[in-house]
Design an enzyme around this catalytic site. Structure first.
Site, short mmCIF file in Angstrom:
data_model
loop_
_atom_site.label_atom_id
_atom_site.label_comp_id
_atom_site.label_asym_id
_atom_site.label_seq_id
_atom_site.Cartn_x
_atom_site.Cartn_y
_atom_site.Cartn_z
N HIS A 37 0.86 -1.06 -0.08
CA HIS A 37 0.01 -0.11 -0.11
C HIS A 37 0.84 1.38 -0.18
CE1 HIS A 37 -3.71 -2.17 1.89
NE2 HIS A 37 -3.56 -2.47 0.72
N TRP A 49 3.06 0.90 5.07
CA TRP A 49 2.87 0.98 6.23
C TRP A 49 2.32 -0.39 6.48
CZ3 TRP A 49 4.82 4.22 10.33
CH2 TRP A 49 5.07 5.33 9.88
N HIS A 50 1.92 -0.99 5.26
CA HIS A 50 0.94 -2.38 5.30
C HIS A 50 1.64 -3.53 4.58
CE1 HIS A 50 -2.42 0.98 5.74
NE2 HIS A 50 -1.97 0.83 6.89
N PRO A 51 2.71 -3.96 4.79
CA PRO A 51 3.28 -5.01 4.09
C PRO A 51 2.32 -6.33 4.13
CG PRO A 51 4.54 -4.65 6.23
CD PRO A 51 3.54 -3.54 6.25
N MET A 52 2.18 -6.71 3.22
CA MET A 52 1.41 -8.04 2.96
C MET A 52 1.78 -9.13 2.02
SD MET A 52 -2.02 -5.73 2.65
CE MET A 52 -1.22 -4.26 1.52
#
Lengths: 529, 115
Positions: free
Chosen positions: A286, A443-446
């Site tokens: 993101h 800020w949203h590693p996935m």
């Protein structure tokens, strides 16, 4: 009990600490903590190992520089290599990244689950069932929208501007109780209002009998006959790196909840779950940039709820606009200008706001291990994602001017200062290249251990268990087959609870239906005489 | 705004950079090298020996350059220094961020779980 380096006097111990537990978990964030709580509440013995240190609420003192050095991995300076470089901060502390996130608690859009069903074989869960988990989590962590009086002037201006343009904008639900709007969610909530797992699931799990060990780095997944049998590692003091004794925890079930970076690295280090070739791949994050509007009146961008308002009109396109507040040192990083110009802009800090632009990435990267326990993340923003990012910046600038901003600063070279609608039009008409962005953040590693219905293309089953190793589960954002498009902590927690249910079935040897029937089987079938 | 205490700011910036991965430190050092090279080529002297107005001018030229490397160098070299300077109590106070008062307020508003 919660054990720390100091409480165990690990500086003086040399002998290996060997333990046994029904469930052993690595990671105390959104993936590990709810699961640890659920299983402890069911009566199982749970041991949770966390690499970072433990920091009580009263230790958070509005000092961002100190906070990033204590609570973040690598001083908050974890970057993904690409053009531009993307700052990807992650937490390394009890509570994981929930201790340093902004607390936004959104359910995933229905279409994302449909996408997972159609293209990734996740067909054993309906959106309605997922919502039951969401509801349970929301209640546990006090999810609600902020009080408008506390949310701050940055949010008010944003909402005014957005509504003036006819956009759908509202306050964001978040996990906070009695928030006073100190604006430092990312640096440790100083009042304990933000219900990150270090003040919610972890202490509640400890009350139910869970054993939590901080300053503990897991290095080995123990395997016997293709079944996970425990975790092993060593204690390292979180601030000095001093070496402590080794630890071995034997367990019937092992859960990896070390996050999108930690979990695949541990699997790769141990040579596990690699049949599909997907471990470490499909890295989404993101990407985020922001605009800094400057107003005539005082905004006080450090006061207010850290992330309190958003525009969701563009979610279908994969663009989300969310407000942020930041203290001076952190906001100074978002203004790329140099020397005197930078100082002039910062002197207007009290009159500045911050509107963030987040894109649901379709193009992904990968994480690779490096010697010495280090890693490298390779991530290049895709062409279509870049167009969306620029479009988001245009909309954010338009919102700012609609709200009365006199000028807007961006992170885009050639368009760093916008003085009005003419400049916004020029930005809109430009073909902005990736290298024109000074930097982005994620800020949203996935996605690096994605779940799926096919062992050839996924690392874990829809239950969270790895295809290759029995009794080895993954419970964190690495299991997402795609980016969500919204902040992920609520979904991570919901899936964590769901995973706990499957682990309960495995340990009890009973299916959920059987357990339910057992609960009612004792009721008399005949009315009493 | 308070004057920059060069030694204190540089020390705090260095502490932050040293916590990061090696490649971040190398990138920051590389950025400083690029700016020094630019200083030598344009002014005949190293960055450190230039008067402050010339240093600022150099940074601004690098920032506005069409070359990505120069733009990046001007941003990266300054980043840890910006954080270090704007983290100082006196600077925060000048911008309305009163750390001491906020800490006191937060201590008076501690939240416990339970409805």
């Amino acid at each position: 009990m919660l054990h720390t380096w100091e409480s165990l006097e690990l500086g003086r111990k040399k002998k290996t600490i060997e333990l046994e537990s029904d469930v052993v978990v690595v990671g105390s964030g959104a993936g590990g903590a709810p699961l640890a709580y659920e299983l402890s509440a069911q009566g199982y013995s749970v041991t949770l190992l966390e690499e970072g240190g433990y920091f009580p609420t009263e230790s958070f003192r509005f000092d961002c520089r100190q906070a990033v050095m204590s609570l973040y991995r690598d001083g908050g300076l974890t970057f993904a290599a690409g053009i531009p470089a993307t700052l990807c901060p992650v937490g390394r502390t009890v509570g994981g990244t929930t201790t340093i996130n902004q607390g936004t608690a959104l359910r995933m859009p229905r279409g994302v689950l449909a996408d997972w069903k159609c293209f990734h074989g996740i067909d054993d869960i309906s959106y309605e069932e997922l919502c039951l988990y969401y509801q349970a989590v929301e209640e546990f962590i006090y999810v609600s929208k902020p009080d408008p009086d506390i949310a701050g002037l940055n949010a008010s201006r944003f909402l005014e501007g957005a509504r003036a343009l006819g956009l759908q904008a509202s306050y964001l639900p978040r996990n906070a109780k009695d928030c006073e709007g100190y604006g430092v969610c990312c640096f440790g909530c100083p009042s304990g209002a933000k219900q990150s797992t270090n003040v919610s699931y972890i202490p509640e799990a400890v009350k139910k009998g869970a054993e939590v060990y901080a300053d503990c780095r897991v290095e080995k997944i123990m395997i016997e006959n293709s079944k996970a049998t425990g975790l092993a590692g060593r204690f390292y003091k979180h601030d000095t790196g001093a070496r402590g004794p080794r630890i071995k925890v034997h367990g019937k079930v092992v859960v990896l909840a070390g996050g999108t970076n930690g979990t695949p690295l541990l699997l790769m280090k141990n040579g596990l779950a690699g049949t599909s070739g997907q471990v470490g791949r499909n890295y989404a994050l993101h990407p985020v940039t922001q605009v800094v509007p400057v107003f005539d009146e005082r905004i006080d961008p450090h006061r207010g709820v850290s992330q309190s308002a958003w525009v969701h009109d563009f979610l279908g396109e994969g663009i989300s606009l969310e407000t942020t507040v930041l203290p001076p040192d952190m906001l100074s990083m978002t203004i790329p200008q140099a020397s005197a110009e930078h100082a002039a802009i910062m002197s207007e800090y009290p009159n500045s706001g911050l509107f963030g632009v987040m894109v649901k990435d379709s193009h992904t990267g990968r994480i690779l291990p490096r010697p010495g326990g280090k890693f490298a993340v390779l991530y290049q923003i895709g062409r279509e994602d870049l167009k969306r990012m620029t479009r988001g910046n245009v909309v954010a600038a338009e919102i700012a001017f609609a709200a009365g901003a006199k000028r807007v600063y961006t992170m885009i070279a050639g368009h760093t200062r916008l003085d009005g609608h003419g400049d916004v039009k020029r930005l809109k008409a430009s073909k902005v290249r990736a290298r024109q962005y000074f930097a982005m953040s994620g800020w949203h590693p996935m996605g690096t251990c994605r779940m799926g219905g096919d062992p050839d293309t996924s690392v874990v089953k829809p239950t969270g268990e790895t295809w290759d190793v029995d009794n080895l589960f993954v419970s964190d954002a690495s299991v997402f087959p795609t980016a969500l498009g919204v902040n992920p902590q609520l979904t991570i927690m919901a899936l964590s609870m769901r995973c706990a249910g499957f682990i309960d079935e495995r340990l009890s040897g009973k299916s959920a239906v059987e357990e339910l029937m057992e609960q009612v089987a004792g009721a008399p079938l005949e009315p009493s005489v | 705004m308070p004057d920059v205490d060069t030694e204190r700011t540089a020390s705090a910036a260095a502490e932050l950079v040293c916590r990061g991965p090696l490649e971040v430190m190398l990138t920051v050092l590389g950025s400083v090298f690029v700016l020094n090279l630019m200083a030598v080529l344009t002014c005949g002297r190293r960055l450190r020996t230039l008067p402050s107005w010339q240093q600022m001018d150099l940074f601004t030229k690098a920032f506005n350059s069409r070359f990505t490397l120069l733009r990046g160098a001007s941003v990266l070299a300054g980043l840890p220094l910006k954080v270090a300077y704007y983290n100082q109590d006196d600077v925060c106070r000048a911008l309305g961020f009163e750390r001491g008062l906020l800490i006191k307020d937060a201590l008076d508003h501690q939240v416990s779980r339970g409805r």
